[in-house]
Every structure is written in structure tokens, then in C-alpha cells.
Write a protein that holds these residues in place. Structure first.
Motif: not given
Length: 230
Positions: A133-138, A140-148, A150-155
Motif C-alpha cells: 500500500g505505501n509503495i502504491g501511494l508513493a 501515485f504521488g509521483y504520477a500526480l506530480r507533473p500537474s499537481r 505539492v499534492l503529489g509530493s505530499a502523497a
């Protein structure tokens, strides 16, 4: 309701896990130390003395804790499936969703197979929840970071903290350190709480942003109604 809002709501509702944890902990009739006792102890369905530590485990509100684990796990998996796919890093995003679904099912499995009923399946489910689960969230945050960013980095940060807790717990268990009875519960809570808190933060943020964008769109008059320039 848009997919973003629905997915955000599903993850935000994982806060119910913390409510269940608080209720189950408050219901204990013997002294409870979250530094040493595991989350799984709150879901034990019988009262017994733990042989290796010589301490009593008795959770009158075990049903609440186990239902909280099951609900949180299902919400985790459902939210991962509903969130729109990242356009910038779709392959990473797909992998992150798969891992989060596995992690969510693992979390639900912890509640479905309490430690004193089915220790083997319980352990496998716990590993799936905290590690996968934690690897998945990490990711997920990486995939978010190009457009979001701060949120991707926080995740990803929440996930990295969670994996730090997992590593600490593994070291305590593998080395057989007596400290596992004193701080093992803390290590496990860092791993599990970070995972769920990270998703709650992402979920709430997604809802707020989607609502703000919708409100802005409603406040903006259509192009046909805007005054024409000379």
C-alpha cells in the motif's frame, strides 16, 4: 458527482479508520500502550495472555476495529480504481492503482482475519496493506506530480514515512529485539497511519479543488455574453 470528487470522497472517508481505532482503544479494560500494543491487538476477538510478552490482550470493541479496517481497505481500493488516470505518467499511475488495490484488500483482510483467529492470513494481509500500500501511494504521488506538484509530493512523503515505519518494524521483528514490545506498536502505527492519512489528505484536497473549479466555472459568464472588444 465527478470521478475526482467521488474518488476524493472515498479516500477522505478513510478517516473512519482513526475513529474506529480511537473507539476500540478507549474500550480496553486493561492499560493500553499504543507504543507497544499492535493495531491488530485491538481487533483480537478473544481475551488472552500474549506468551512472548506476558501481557494481556483483551479488546471489547474488537468488532468496531475490524469493521473499521474492512471499510478503510475497501475505500482505499475503490478510490484507487475511480481516480482518473494521469495523462503524464499513465504506466506509473496504473501500477500505483494496482498496488493500492492490493494494499486496500490487505487492509480489509486484516479485519476479516483477526490475529487470534487466522494468524497466517492476517500477517500476509498486514504486509500487503503496509508494504504494498505505501509503495502504491508513493508511486501515485509521483504520477500526480507533473500537474499537481505539492499534492503529489505530499502523497509520496506520507508513503515514505510509512515505509520508514515498516522498515523499523521489520528490523525489530527480524532481530528479535526486546524493544519490539515497547515500540513495535509505534513503528506499526507510523506505517499504517501514514498510509491512510496520506490518502485522506489527497481525498480532501481533491474535493476542495474540484469544488473550487466548479464554482469558478459557474461564476464565469459564457463567451457569448462577454462584451465584444472594438
Amino acid at each position: 458527482m465527478t470521478r475526482v470528487r467521488l474518488a476524493g470522497a472515498l479516500w477522505a472517508l478513510e478517516i473512519l479508520f482513526f475513529v474506529a481505532h480511537a473507539i476500540a482503544q478507549a474500550a480496553w479494560t486493561v492499560p493500553f500502550d499504543p507504543m507497544g500494543y499492535a493495531i491488530s491487538d485491538l481487533g483480537a476477538v478473544t481475551c488472552f495472555i500474549e506468551p512472548s510478552a506476558g501481557r494481556e490482550i483483551c479488546s471489547p470493541a474488537h468488532v468496531v476495529m475490524n469493521v473499521g479496517l474492512i471499510v478503510a481497505g475497501l475505500l482505499m481500493a475503490a478510490g484507487a480504481l475511480v481516480f482518473p488516470l494521469s495523462a503524464q505518467r499513465p504506466r506509473v499511475d496504473r501500477l500505483s492503482r494496482l498496488l493500492l488495490v492490493i494494499g486496500g484488500l490487505g487492509c480489509a483482510g486484516v479485519g476479516l482475519a483477526p490475529e487470534d483467529v487466522a494468524l497466517g492470513p492476517h500477517t500476509i494481509a498486514a504486509i500487503a496493506a503496509m508494504v504494498v500500500g505505501n509503495i502504491g501511494l508513493a508511486l501515485f504521488g509521483y504520477a500526480l506530480r507533473p500537474s499537481r506538484v505539492v499534492l503529489g509530493s505530499a502523497a509520496s512523503t506520507f508513503a515514505i514515512v510509512g515505509l520508514g515505519g515498516v522498515t523499523w518494524l521489520i528490523v525489530l521483528l527480524v532481530t528479535g529485539s526486546p524493544m519490539r514490545y515497547e515500540v513495535g506498536g509505534l513503528a506499526e502505527r507510523i506505517a499504517a497511519f501514514s498510509l491512510i492519512a496520506g490518502q485522506v489528505v489527497v481525498g480532501i484536497t481533491m474535493i476542495v479543488r474540484a469544488t473550487h473549479r466548479a464554482g469558478t466555472a459557474l461564476d464565469t459568464p459564457p463567451a457569448s455574453s462577454l462584451p465584444m472588444g472594438r
